[in-house]
Design a protein around this motif. Structure first.
Motif, short mmCIF file in Angstrom:
data_model
loop_
_atom_site.label_atom_id
_atom_site.label_comp_id
_atom_site.label_asym_id
_atom_site.label_seq_id
_atom_site.Cartn_x
_atom_site.Cartn_y
_atom_site.Cartn_z
N LEU A 116 1.03 -0.90 0.23
CA LEU A 116 -0.10 -0.15 0.51
C LEU A 116 0.88 1.38 0.11
O LEU A 116 0.43 2.06 -0.35
CB LEU A 116 -0.71 0.29 1.20
CG LEU A 116 -2.37 -0.87 0.96
CD1 LEU A 116 -2.94 -0.71 2.51
CD2 LEU A 116 -2.88 -0.24 -0.04
N MET A 117 1.82 1.09 0.88
CA MET A 117 2.50 2.47 1.03
C MET A 117 3.19 2.77 -0.50
O MET A 117 3.43 3.71 -1.00
CB MET A 117 3.85 1.77 1.61
CG MET A 117 4.83 3.26 2.08
SD MET A 117 5.64 2.80 2.73
CE MET A 117 7.03 4.22 3.71
N PHE A 123 0.91 4.08 -3.12
CA PHE A 123 0.91 5.76 -2.17
C PHE A 123 1.72 6.46 -2.66
O PHE A 123 1.11 7.61 -3.64
CB PHE A 123 0.93 5.56 -1.14
CG PHE A 123 0.96 6.90 -0.61
CD1 PHE A 123 -0.67 7.69 -0.44
CD2 PHE A 123 1.60 7.66 -0.21
CE1 PHE A 123 -1.01 8.99 -0.48
CE2 PHE A 123 1.67 9.22 0.36
CZ PHE A 123 0.51 9.18 0.65
N LEU A 150 1.26 9.10 -5.45
CA LEU A 150 1.36 10.61 -5.17
C LEU A 150 2.46 11.11 -6.45
O LEU A 150 1.92 12.69 -6.56
CB LEU A 150 2.25 10.55 -3.72
CG LEU A 150 2.46 12.10 -3.04
CD1 LEU A 150 0.42 12.38 -2.54
CD2 LEU A 150 3.28 11.51 -1.82
#
Length: 308
Positions: A13-14, A17, A21
């Motif tokens: 997920l990081m 993300f 971003l």
């Protein structure tokens, strides 16, 4: 839940993300063309996540003996999931990830770029089976793979849309991605050394030759300290040159509080780190530094919009 533990979904997920971003908080805010449509960029993120997930699966398969000692609560293969099923999941994730990469490479009319996805999948496999056991080299590979996940954004979204007219602007934007990739590389490299110190007992029992096993915990911690000073100094110089001198005060304050201060905290705390718990704490600090460092791209974008 057992399948989520197998692929370490929080890390994935990081990763997703971070890639979202960079595109929507940074590239989309520039007056430039991008090579991929939104849904195609989603496929690029998905491909990266699938290959990373495959890497976690194969790593979990080969790490069962060491994890049984170091992190018994994280052992999934052989308990909740059979080894055969884990291998099937690994193969499925890799095939899907590489297939998406092949499709996207043809979308941007650069079919040879598909080899990048094959390279990533192969490197993750060799890391889990061989490279992880080699002192320093395994740490470098993991750090490199994270930096590639930043650079791949420019390779697929900026490079194919570059023309003679916008070449200078595209090069400038790509250089910013390189800066972030380098930051991610340095922080993650240190974190891998710290994790090796944390996992020293289990790695030693499995005959692995990690840095702390080869030279001892205290010396390995000093080397981690030395490698941390490099991004600290470079970040300080970077903040002064690009943020402070350009009157980006909000960004300057943010990076001092959420990047430089935690790095300084890490440097101070590693002097007294002795136990497994101490090094786990330091590993978490580095992970937060990496997260907030990447998040600074959003702060920069918002700062520009506010000043505009």
């Amino acid at each position: 839940m057992k399948y989520l533990k197998l692929i370490r979904y929080k890390n994935l997920l990081m990763l997703a993300f971070m890639q979202v971003l960079f595109r929507y908080a940074f590239l989309k805010q520039q007056d430039i063309p991008l090579a991929l449509a939104d849904w195609q960029y989603g496929l690029l993120v998905l491909s990266t996540v699938l290959l990373a997930a495959a890497g976690y699966v194969i790593n979990n398969i080969f790490d069962v003996p060491t994890d049984t000692i170091n992190k018994p609560q994280n052992v999934v293969v052989g308990k909740g999931i059979s080894e055969t099923r884990a291998y099937n999941i690994y193969i499925g994730l890799n095939i899907t990830g590489v297939a998406l990469g092949f499709y996207l490479s043809n979308v941007i009319m650069r079919p040879m770029f598909a080899s990048l996805f094959i390279f990533i999948a192969s490197l993750l496999y060799f890391y889990a089976t061989n490279l992880k056991q080699i002192m320093i080299l395994g740490n470098l590979v993991v750090a490199l793979l994270l930096s590639i996940s930043v650079l791949i954004i420019g390779v697929f979204d900026l490079f194919p849309a570059t023309t003679t007219e916008n070449q200078a602007q595209m090069a400038s934007l790509f250089s910013i991605l390189v800066d972030y990739a380098l930051f991610a590389f340095m922080i993650n490299f240190v974190r891998e050394i710290v994790k090796d110190i944390e996992d020293m007992d289990g790695d030693y029992n499995q005959g692995m030759n990690t840095l702390p096993i080869a030279i001892g915990k205290n010396r390995a911690a000093k080397i981690a300290l030395g490698f941390t000073i490099i991004p600290f100094i470079l970040s300080l110089l970077y903040i002064n040159k690009y943020f402070f001198q350009n009157n980006l005060l909000i960004v300057t304050f943010y990076t001092f509080v959420f990047v430089l201060a935690p790095l300084l905290y890490f440097i101070v705390k590693i002097f007294g780190a002795k136990t497994k718990k101490d090094f786990h704490h330091l590993s978490t600090i580095l992970k937060l530094i990496l997260f907030f460092g990447i998040l600074s791209i959003l702060v920069i974008s918002l700062n520009h919009q506010y000043n505009a």
